[in-house]
Design an enzyme around this catalytic site. Sequence first.
Site, short mmCIF file in Angstrom:
data_model
loop_
_atom_site.label_atom_id
_atom_site.label_comp_id
_atom_site.label_asym_id
_atom_site.label_seq_id
_atom_site.Cartn_x
_atom_site.Cartn_y
_atom_site.Cartn_z
N PRO A 205 0.81 -1.12 -0.01
CA PRO A 205 -0.02 -0.11 -0.06
C PRO A 205 0.88 1.37 -0.16
O PRO A 205 1.87 1.14 0.47
CB PRO A 205 -0.58 0.00 1.17
CG PRO A 205 -0.62 -1.42 1.74
CD PRO A 205 0.71 -2.16 1.23
N THR A 207 2.47 2.81 -2.60
CA THR A 207 3.66 2.53 -3.42
C THR A 207 3.37 3.37 -4.74
O THR A 207 4.17 3.74 -5.47
CB THR A 207 4.17 1.07 -3.65
OG1 THR A 207 2.91 0.48 -4.16
CG2 THR A 207 4.79 0.60 -2.48
N GLY A 208 2.16 3.92 -4.81
CA GLY A 208 1.61 4.73 -5.80
C GLY A 208 1.02 3.89 -7.23
O GLY A 208 0.98 4.56 -8.22
N HIS A 425 20.44 -11.80 7.71
CA HIS A 425 19.72 -12.66 7.27
C HIS A 425 19.78 -13.05 5.71
O HIS A 425 20.08 -14.20 5.26
CB HIS A 425 18.06 -12.66 7.66
CG HIS A 425 17.38 -13.87 7.18
ND1 HIS A 425 16.50 -14.75 8.06
CD2 HIS A 425 16.87 -14.20 5.72
CE1 HIS A 425 15.85 -15.69 7.37
NE2 HIS A 425 16.07 -15.15 5.96
N GLU A 426 19.61 -11.96 4.96
CA GLU A 426 19.78 -12.09 3.68
C GLU A 426 21.07 -12.17 3.12
O GLU A 426 21.38 -13.07 2.32
CB GLU A 426 19.40 -10.84 2.88
CG GLU A 426 17.82 -10.40 3.02
CD GLU A 426 16.90 -11.54 2.80
OE1 GLU A 426 17.22 -12.36 1.79
OE2 GLU A 426 16.15 -11.70 3.33
P1 ADP Z 1 -1.43 2.97 -3.74
O1 ADP Z 1 -2.70 3.01 -4.67
O2 ADP Z 1 -0.38 2.12 -4.11
O3 ADP Z 1 -1.83 2.52 -2.42
P2 ADP Z 1 -1.46 5.68 -3.98
O4 ADP Z 1 -1.23 6.00 -5.50
O5 ADP Z 1 -2.60 5.94 -3.56
O6 ADP Z 1 -0.73 4.19 -3.36
O7 ADP Z 1 -0.39 6.70 -3.15
C1 ADP Z 1 -0.70 7.73 -2.25
C2 ADP Z 1 -0.06 8.92 -2.37
O8 ADP Z 1 1.31 8.99 -2.05
C3 ADP Z 1 -0.02 9.46 -3.88
O9 ADP Z 1 -1.40 10.42 -4.15
C4 ADP Z 1 1.25 10.51 -3.89
O10 ADP Z 1 1.05 11.59 -3.49
C5 ADP Z 1 2.22 9.76 -3.05
N1 ADP Z 1 2.93 8.77 -3.67
C6 ADP Z 1 2.79 7.29 -3.79
N2 ADP Z 1 3.88 6.70 -4.60
C7 ADP Z 1 4.46 7.69 -5.08
C8 ADP Z 1 5.32 7.81 -6.19
N3 ADP Z 1 5.86 6.53 -6.68
N4 ADP Z 1 5.82 8.82 -6.68
C9 ADP Z 1 5.25 10.19 -6.13
N5 ADP Z 1 4.29 10.27 -5.25
C10 ADP Z 1 4.05 9.16 -4.75
ZN ZN Z 2 15.15 -16.02 4.44
#
Ligand code: ADP
Ligand code: ZN
Length: 649
Positions: A205, A207-208, A425-426
């Site tokens: 969650p 990660t964008g 570990h890794e």
């Molecule tokens: P997910 O859908 O993976 O849970 P989101 O896209 O909803 O994550 O990310 C939430 C907010 O975090 C985005 O609106 C942005 O502001 C920021 N964010 C997350 N990942 C990135 C990224 N890779 N680059 C820039 N901003 C990011």
């Molecule tokens: Zn391992």
Amino acid sequence: MKNNKRPNQRRIVSFGQIAGWILVFVLAVVLFNRPGHKTTELDYSEFKQKVAAAEVSDLTIAPETIVGMYKNTEGKFLPFKTVRMDDPELVKELSAAKVKFRAEKDNSWIGNILFNVLWIVLLVGLWWFIFLRPQRSDGKSAMNFARSKAKMQDPSQQTVTFKDVAGCEEAKEELQDIIKFLKNPKKFQKLGGKLPKGVLLYGAPGTGKTLLAKAVAGEAGVAFFSASASEFVEMFVGVGAARVRDLFDQAKKNAPAIIFIDELDAVGRRRFAGIGGGHDEREQTLNQLLIELDGFESKQGIILMASTNRPDVLDPALIRPGRFDRHVSVPAPDLKGREDILKVHAKKVKLAEGVNLATVAKSTPGFVGADLANVVNEAAILAARADKEAVENADMEEAIERVIAGPQKKSRIISPKELQIIAAHEVGHTVVARMTRHSDPVHKVSIIPRGQALGYTLQLPEEDKFLTSKSEFKDKLCILLGGRAAEEIVFGEITSGASDDLNKTMAYARKMIMELGMSEKLGPISLPSNEEGEVFLGRDLSRHTTYSQELAKVIDEEIMELIRSSYTRAKEIITNNRVAFDKLVSVLLEKEVVEADEIDVILGLKEPAAPQTDKVPADPKIAQEKKEEPSAQTPEVKQGDLFGDANPS
Ligand code: ADP
Ligand code: ZN
């Protein structure tokens, strides 16, 4: 599945029907209990007799009717009504009988009829609303439950582009042809490109993933529809399925478009999972989703995107070719990625001169994009609160601490102590993998969380292999146990981080002894298992006992012995290479990812960038012997080994 049969329509109507019948019943009871309906119609002559006997009271005399109360044979006063006749004597007679009466100008019976008509109109209206409307409007339930809550974003308002997404360059690269396709579906087709249809973005969650999907729409300039899968699964059966239909209908009207479904796993979990059958509503919604997926042609210019952080629990039907067949990993960012993400968000605030985002990136291991956005935001708030002109280093530091302390983030962010354990570990896996002769080359080692794993060691085979030798199996066991061995050697304490390794170790050892006849004591025997393939996942509790107790005992001993000796060997390898091991741990802690070449240099094996030569090919004789056993090949071996270590929570 082109024909658009609506298997769930019946369900919607049945929900409506129940509610409808209840309403109708209640209304009917109310209507027929109204006193007006018990009114007795008296003949005028009867009425006159009652007047004479003084058995009427409370009369209302209108031009056409007379209503009031009359005394029945039991002496009870009940309402009555009679048609008025031309009777000039009536008033006198009423006065003589001392009956209370009054005159009314309007025809009260018209009011009465109007009142009744109102009820009927109301009833018919309700009837139509509940029963007829759903069928007319193509299966959509009347109560608006079925309307998808999807949010649509117009291409003209689409402001997010790839510039706003950082730290996941590979994912962006993989999404390029989706953009090309959406920009010009016809041209793409002409060039013979295979039309994409469903793209699954997976990763932790924050990660964008949502941001990436939006950016794809932004780059291509198409409409963006988003809905959360958890919204589909509501209380009422059939509603989820109807919402899915509605979402697709809306998107088709606005093609080219992207449909984005967040948290796909909320509806997309494996069907028939769990005791006592699945969740009926969820399953219906999933079925509807599959129908829609099969029902539209990508020619129409619609791309379905979905995100999940649990790709492993998805129903296999969803990720089959022709459905969500494109899988794009959106990993947690590495050091460089974190810096880039910080840069994106720092554009929105004013930074003081001394602020170095690279330093901030260094002190935020395990942070994902959403956390970093949060850090910048918190820092800006802190600076504003202190009436500062710009965000300073101190604000950044304070903000990082605040985000770490944030209750919901805690599980994802790794403490320095844990990071040391994970690194050891890794590196344990890596060193053993590098120092055993029959193992695949180590590609990289990482302590950046990936999926459910806190860290991983990636091994890739040099070529496709279809046979695995006993020596290779033995080395594999050793590598799997290398993580746990390192923890024990370095910290004198072991953690739950090795649970997945241990599961795999057990599965491999069993397979070697029980299926591949690789035990010297037992010889070339293979014991049949109930469920092909299941055995390997350690789910073979229900295996038929087609062999004796004594044999079972020997099997157990052989498995234990194999595992124990592998563990001892792993510890020896690490102990014998302790200096290089420690060096690699510290480099890994600093860089978070160490690639093959550098690993070899640190382990004193190679000059930088030299190819591996100490790899001994599998003994051809063993390969010969096992020719008829291609299932010795495990799926993991083909894709490269990932010693991901599950989050112990
Ligand atoms: P997910 O859908 O993976 O849970 P989101 O896209 O909803 O994550 O990310 C939430 C907010 O975090 C985005 O609106 C942005 O502001 C920021 N964010 C997350 N990942 C990135 C990224 N890779 N680059 C820039 N901003 C990011
Ligand atoms: Zn391992």
